[in-house]
Motif scaffolding. Structure first.
Motif, short mmCIF file in Angstrom:
data_model
loop_
_atom_site.label_atom_id
_atom_site.label_comp_id
_atom_site.label_asym_id
_atom_site.label_seq_id
_atom_site.Cartn_x
_atom_site.Cartn_y
_atom_site.Cartn_z
N MET B 8 10.83 16.05 7.35
CA MET B 8 9.57 15.37 7.57
C MET B 8 9.66 13.94 7.04
O MET B 8 10.47 13.64 6.17
CB MET B 8 8.46 16.12 6.83
N LEU B 9 8.84 13.08 7.60
CA LEU B 9 8.79 11.70 7.11
C LEU B 9 7.57 11.54 6.21
O LEU B 9 6.45 11.86 6.61
CB LEU B 9 8.70 10.71 8.28
N PHE B 10 7.80 11.05 5.01
CA PHE B 10 6.70 10.84 4.07
C PHE B 10 6.55 9.36 3.76
O PHE B 10 7.53 8.61 3.76
CB PHE B 10 6.96 11.59 2.76
N LEU B 11 5.32 8.96 3.50
CA LEU B 11 5.05 7.62 2.99
C LEU B 11 4.53 7.76 1.57
O LEU B 11 3.52 8.43 1.34
CB LEU B 11 4.01 6.91 3.86
N ALA B 12 5.25 7.13 0.63
CA ALA B 12 4.78 7.09 -0.75
C ALA B 12 4.19 5.72 -1.01
O ALA B 12 4.86 4.70 -0.79
CB ALA B 12 5.93 7.37 -1.71
N ARG B 13 2.94 5.69 -1.41
CA ARG B 13 2.31 4.43 -1.83
C ARG B 13 2.39 4.38 -3.35
O ARG B 13 1.72 5.15 -4.03
CB ARG B 13 0.85 4.37 -1.39
N VAL B 14 3.25 3.46 -3.83
CA VAL B 14 3.56 3.43 -5.26
C VAL B 14 2.86 2.24 -5.92
O VAL B 14 2.92 1.12 -5.41
CB VAL B 14 5.09 3.30 -5.47
N TYR B 15 2.17 2.52 -7.03
CA TYR B 15 1.50 1.47 -7.79
C TYR B 15 2.19 1.34 -9.13
O TYR B 15 2.27 2.33 -9.87
CB TYR B 15 0.03 1.82 -8.01
N VAL B 16 2.68 0.15 -9.43
CA VAL B 16 3.33 -0.08 -10.71
C VAL B 16 2.49 -1.09 -11.49
O VAL B 16 2.20 -2.18 -11.00
CB VAL B 16 4.76 -0.64 -10.51
N THR B 17 2.05 -0.68 -12.67
CA THR B 17 1.18 -1.54 -13.47
C THR B 17 1.75 -1.70 -14.87
O THR B 17 2.43 -0.81 -15.38
CB THR B 17 -0.23 -0.92 -13.60
N LEU B 18 1.44 -2.83 -15.49
CA LEU B 18 1.86 -3.03 -16.87
C LEU B 18 1.08 -2.08 -17.77
O LEU B 18 -0.10 -1.81 -17.54
CB LEU B 18 1.57 -4.47 -17.30
N LYS B 19 1.75 -1.56 -18.79
CA LYS B 19 1.05 -0.71 -19.75
C LYS B 19 0.00 -1.55 -20.48
O LYS B 19 0.18 -2.77 -20.63
CB LYS B 19 2.05 -0.15 -20.77
N PRO B 20 -1.07 -0.90 -20.95
CA PRO B 20 -2.09 -1.65 -21.69
C PRO B 20 -1.45 -2.35 -22.90
O PRO B 20 -0.59 -1.76 -23.56
CB PRO B 20 -3.06 -0.56 -22.15
N GLY B 21 -1.84 -3.57 -23.14
CA GLY B 21 -1.32 -4.28 -24.30
C GLY B 21 -0.09 -5.13 -24.01
O GLY B 21 0.25 -6.01 -24.79
N VAL B 22 0.56 -4.89 -22.89
CA VAL B 22 1.73 -5.71 -22.54
C VAL B 22 1.24 -7.04 -21.96
O VAL B 22 0.35 -7.07 -21.11
CB VAL B 22 2.62 -4.99 -21.51
N ASN B 23 1.80 -8.13 -22.45
CA ASN B 23 1.41 -9.46 -21.97
C ASN B 23 1.62 -9.59 -20.47
O ASN B 23 2.60 -9.07 -19.94
CB ASN B 23 2.24 -10.54 -22.67
N ASP B 24 0.73 -10.32 -19.82
CA ASP B 24 0.81 -10.49 -18.38
C ASP B 24 0.58 -11.95 -18.00
O ASP B 24 -0.49 -12.32 -17.52
CB ASP B 24 -0.25 -9.58 -17.71
N PRO B 25 1.58 -12.80 -18.23
CA PRO B 25 1.42 -14.23 -17.91
C PRO B 25 1.06 -14.49 -16.45
O PRO B 25 0.18 -15.32 -16.19
CB PRO B 25 2.78 -14.84 -18.28
N ARG B 60 7.09 18.51 0.89
CA ARG B 60 6.34 17.61 0.01
C ARG B 60 6.84 17.63 -1.43
O ARG B 60 6.94 16.59 -2.09
CB ARG B 60 4.85 18.00 0.07
N ALA B 61 7.19 18.81 -1.93
CA ALA B 61 7.62 18.92 -3.33
C ALA B 61 8.91 18.12 -3.55
O ALA B 61 9.06 17.43 -4.57
CB ALA B 61 7.83 20.38 -3.71
N THR B 62 9.82 18.20 -2.59
CA THR B 62 11.08 17.45 -2.70
C THR B 62 10.80 15.95 -2.67
O THR B 62 11.37 15.17 -3.45
CB THR B 62 12.03 17.83 -1.55
N ALA B 63 9.92 15.53 -1.74
CA ALA B 63 9.59 14.11 -1.63
C ALA B 63 8.99 13.62 -2.95
O ALA B 63 9.36 12.56 -3.47
CB ALA B 63 8.60 13.89 -0.49
N GLU B 64 8.09 14.42 -3.52
CA GLU B 64 7.44 14.03 -4.76
C GLU B 64 8.45 13.87 -5.90
O GLU B 64 8.41 12.89 -6.66
CB GLU B 64 6.41 15.10 -5.11
N ALA B 65 9.36 14.83 -5.97
CA ALA B 65 10.37 14.77 -7.03
C ALA B 65 11.27 13.55 -6.85
O ALA B 65 11.61 12.85 -7.82
CB ALA B 65 11.21 16.05 -7.01
N GLN B 66 11.63 13.26 -5.60
CA GLN B 66 12.50 12.12 -5.34
C GLN B 66 11.82 10.79 -5.69
O GLN B 66 12.43 9.91 -6.29
CB GLN B 66 12.92 12.11 -3.88
N VAL B 67 10.57 10.66 -5.28
CA VAL B 67 9.87 9.39 -5.55
C VAL B 67 9.68 9.19 -7.06
O VAL B 67 9.85 8.08 -7.58
CB VAL B 67 8.52 9.33 -4.81
#
Lengths: 100, 100
Positions: B8-25, B60-67
């Motif tokens: 199956m083809l899956f689309l993973a929408r990934v959000y990467v955010t700075l942890k709280p407290g980490v400077n963000d110039p 889906r479980a395999t896709a989730e583990a891979q992502v």
């Protein structure tokens, strides 16, 4: 000053993505990196931006209009990028969540 | 080859955010830019990454583990960043939507 006269605090989660067909060299670089790590099943990667914007506004409609304008004027380059956002009301004087 | 043997083809929408407290110039730069444009009501801006990753997987479980593994190994720097993602199954052989 009564509580009611305070503006509300909104959090806009803004997603900026390249329009379909626009070249995405950073996305290709990430795709190459994943392949090099052994993930042969990855077909395609597109890289975008995610912004969290906290703003005061008297109501939701005003907040929505302001964020749309901000996206058009600064956050997205609408020649090559699309944007969308969700808006949520935030409690005052608390720290934003790490993983909302 | 039958349809059922195709992954199956899956689309993973990934959000990467700075942890709280980490400077963000970069976030501060965007905040400054918005203020300069006259948006005095903006309180805070945090900048993150948004990735769309298309991958083949048998389920889906395999896709989730891979992502999850891809995020830990390449997409996010887990010392300073958090990540989360949604996974959706995509129809085969169609173009991804511009604004899903």
């Amino acid at each position: 000053m009564s509580l009611q006269s305070l503006p509300m605090l909104f959090l806009a989660r803004v997603y900026v993505t390249l329009k379909p067909g626009v070249n995405d060299p950073p996305g290709l670089a990430v795709l190459g990196g994943l392949k090099n790590l052994g993930y042969a099943s990855v077909r395609r990667v597109r890289l975008g931006k995610y912004l969290e914007v906290y703003l005061d506004a008297p109501d939701r409609a005003t907040a929505e209009a302001q964020v749309t304008e901000m996206c058009r004027r600064l956050l997205a380059n609408t020649v090559i990028e699309d944007f969308r956002f969700d808006l949520s009301e935030e409690p005052r004087l608390t720290k934003p969540q790490a993983d909302p």
